[in-house]
Design a protein around this motif. Structure first.
Motif, PDB file in Angstrom:
ATOM      1  N   ILE A   1       0.869  -1.176   0.000  1.00 41.80           N
ATOM      2  CA  ILE A   1       0.000   0.000   0.000  1.00 41.80           C
ATOM      3  C   ILE A   1       0.905   1.225   0.000  1.00 41.80           C
ATOM      4  O   ILE A   1       1.810   1.323   0.834  1.00 41.80           O
ATOM      5  N   THR A   2       0.661   2.123  -0.920  1.00 37.76           N
ATOM      6  CA  THR A   2       1.325   3.426  -0.916  1.00 37.76           C
ATOM      7  C   THR A   2       0.235   4.466  -0.758  1.00 37.76           C
ATOM      8  O   THR A   2      -0.756   4.450  -1.496  1.00 37.76           O
ATOM      9  N   SER A   3       0.393   5.337   0.236  1.00 37.76           N
ATOM     10  CA  SER A   3      -0.664   6.297   0.524  1.00 37.76           C
ATOM     11  C   SER A   3      -0.093   7.595   1.078  1.00 37.76           C
ATOM     12  O   SER A   3       0.907   7.591   1.786  1.00 37.76           O
ATOM     13  N   ALA A   4      -0.777   8.677   0.748  1.00 43.13           N
ATOM     14  CA  ALA A   4      -0.485   9.983   1.330  1.00 43.13           C
ATOM     15  C   ALA A   4      -1.636  10.427   2.224  1.00 43.13           C
ATOM     16  O   ALA A   4      -1.677  11.577   2.664  1.00 43.13           O
ATOM     17  N   ASP A   5      -2.542   9.512   2.514  1.00 39.31           N
ATOM     18  CA  ASP A   5      -3.706   9.801   3.346  1.00 39.31           C
ATOM     19  C   ASP A   5      -3.248  10.129   4.770  1.00 39.31           C
ATOM     20  O   ASP A   5      -2.584   9.310   5.416  1.00 39.31           O
ATOM     21  N   PRO A   6      -3.585  11.302   5.299  1.00 38.73           N
ATOM     22  CA  PRO A   6      -3.191  11.659   6.665  1.00 38.73           C
ATOM     23  C   PRO A   6      -3.687  10.641   7.705  1.00 38.73           C
ATOM     24  O   PRO A   6      -3.025  10.436   8.726  1.00 38.73           O
ATOM     25  N   ALA A   7      -4.808   9.991   7.455  1.00 40.91           N
ATOM     26  CA  ALA A   7      -5.320   8.984   8.392  1.00 40.91           C
ATOM     27  C   ALA A   7      -4.372   7.791   8.476  1.00 40.91           C
ATOM     28  O   ALA A   7      -4.178   7.213   9.547  1.00 40.91           O
ATOM     29  N   VAL A   8      -3.764   7.425   7.361  1.00 38.72           N
ATOM     30  CA  VAL A   8      -2.795   6.322   7.357  1.00 38.72           C
ATOM     31  C   VAL A   8      -1.561   6.725   8.147  1.00 38.72           C
ATOM     32  O   VAL A   8      -1.063   5.954   8.975  1.00 38.72           O
ATOM     33  N   LEU A   9      -1.076   7.936   7.908  1.00 37.08           N
ATOM     34  CA  LEU A   9       0.100   8.412   8.636  1.00 37.08           C
ATOM     35  C   LEU A   9      -0.159   8.467  10.143  1.00 37.08           C
ATOM     36  O   LEU A   9       0.704   8.094  10.940  1.00 37.08           O
ATOM     37  N   ARG A  10      -1.372   8.871  10.533  1.00 30.41           N
ATOM     38  CA  ARG A  10      -1.728   8.884  11.962  1.00 30.41           C
ATOM     39  C   ARG A  10      -1.811   7.468  12.512  1.00 30.41           C
ATOM     40  O   ARG A  10      -1.352   7.199  13.628  1.00 30.41           O
ATOM     41  N   PHE A  11      -2.416   6.547  11.757  1.00 35.81           N
ATOM     42  CA  PHE A  11      -2.554   5.161  12.204  1.00 35.81           C
ATOM     43  C   PHE A  11      -1.175   4.542  12.440  1.00 35.81           C
ATOM     44  O   PHE A  11      -0.963   3.871  13.450  1.00 35.81           O
ATOM     45  N   LEU A  12      -0.260   4.784  11.533  1.00 34.49           N
ATOM     46  CA  LEU A  12       1.081   4.199  11.675  1.00 34.49           C
ATOM     47  C   LEU A  12       1.885   4.876  12.776  1.00 34.49           C
ATOM     48  O   LEU A  12       2.639   4.210  13.469  1.00 34.49           O
ATOM     49  N   GLY A  13       1.692   6.179  12.924  1.00 34.19           N
ATOM     50  CA  GLY A  13       2.469   6.916  13.921  1.00 34.19           C
ATOM     51  C   GLY A  13       3.943   6.691  13.694  1.00 34.19           C
ATOM     52  O   GLY A  13       4.432   6.798  12.570  1.00 34.19           O
ATOM     53  N   ALA A  14       4.662   6.353  14.734  1.00 29.92           N
ATOM     54  CA  ALA A  14       6.100   6.108  14.632  1.00 29.92           C
ATOM     55  C   ALA A  14       6.414   4.623  14.450  1.00 29.92           C
ATOM     56  O   ALA A  14       7.576   4.239  14.386  1.00 29.92           O
ATOM     57  N   ARG A  15       5.365   3.782  14.371  1.00 27.80           N
ATOM     58  CA  ARG A  15       5.584   2.335  14.241  1.00 27.80           C
ATOM     59  C   ARG A  15       6.191   1.996  12.876  1.00 27.80           C
ATOM     60  O   ARG A  15       5.851   2.599  11.875  1.00 27.80           O
ATOM     61  N   ASP A  16       7.064   1.016  12.874  1.00 26.16           N
ATOM     62  CA  ASP A  16       7.657   0.528  11.642  1.00 26.16           C
ATOM     63  C   ASP A  16       7.022  -0.777  11.190  1.00 26.16           C
ATOM     64  O   ASP A  16       7.261  -1.215  10.069  1.00 26.16           O
ATOM     65  N   SER A  17       6.246  -1.409  12.072  1.00 31.37           N
ATOM     66  CA  SER A  17       5.589  -2.662  11.705  1.00 31.37           C
ATOM     67  C   SER A  17       4.460  -2.960  12.694  1.00 31.37           C
ATOM     68  O   SER A  17       4.338  -2.313  13.721  1.00 31.37           O
ATOM     69  N   SER A  18       3.690  -3.978  12.340  1.00 30.22           N
ATOM     70  CA  SER A  18       2.613  -4.420  13.223  1.00 30.22           C
ATOM     71  C   SER A  18       3.132  -5.388  14.283  1.00 30.22           C
ATOM     72  O   SER A  18       2.395  -5.784  15.176  1.00 30.22           O
ATOM     73  N   GLU A  19       4.389  -5.748  14.176  1.00 34.55           N
ATOM     74  CA  GLU A  19       4.988  -6.676  15.139  1.00 34.55           C
ATOM     75  C   GLU A  19       5.337  -5.935  16.428  1.00 34.55           C
ATOM     76  O   GLU A  19       5.906  -4.870  16.401  1.00 34.55           O
ATOM     77  N   GLY A  20       4.973  -6.549  17.520  1.00 39.51           N
ATOM     78  CA  GLY A  20       5.337  -6.001  18.824  1.00 39.51           C
ATOM     79  C   GLY A  20       4.659  -4.809  19.200  1.00 39.51           C
ATOM     80  O   GLY A  20       4.196  -3.987  19.582  1.00 39.51           O
TER      81      GLY A  20
END
Length: 73
Positions: free
Chosen positions: A54-73
């Motif tokens: 997924i490639t996105s510039a959606d601000p909601a995606v950027l907020r969802f990810l925050g500083a996380r690099d993965s869904s692990e841990g």
């Protein structure tokens, strides 16, 4: 399935895609992070093979990810 979220109805809400992917026990990882966009790889549950992106510039995606690099841990 297309990771280009701009035109595919299934990918029209990338936050939902990432959340469903995570809830199913599969893994997502940030591959490229820029100031206003992100590319996220979607991987099998064991973290092995990349299934899609997924490639996105959606601000909601950027907020969802925050500083996380993965869904692990």
């Amino acid at each position: 399935m297309s990771g280009d979220v701009s035109g595919d109805a299934e990918w029209s809400n990338p936050v939902s895609v990432l959340q469903r992917w995570q809830d199913a026990g599969a893994i997502w990882r940030v591959l490229v992070r820029r100031a206003n966009s992100v590319t996220v790889g979607l991987y099998q549950c064991d973290g092995g093979e990349e299934v899609d992106r997924i490639t996105s510039a959606d601000p909601a995606v950027l907020r969802f990810l925050g500083a996380r690099d993965s869904s692990e841990g």
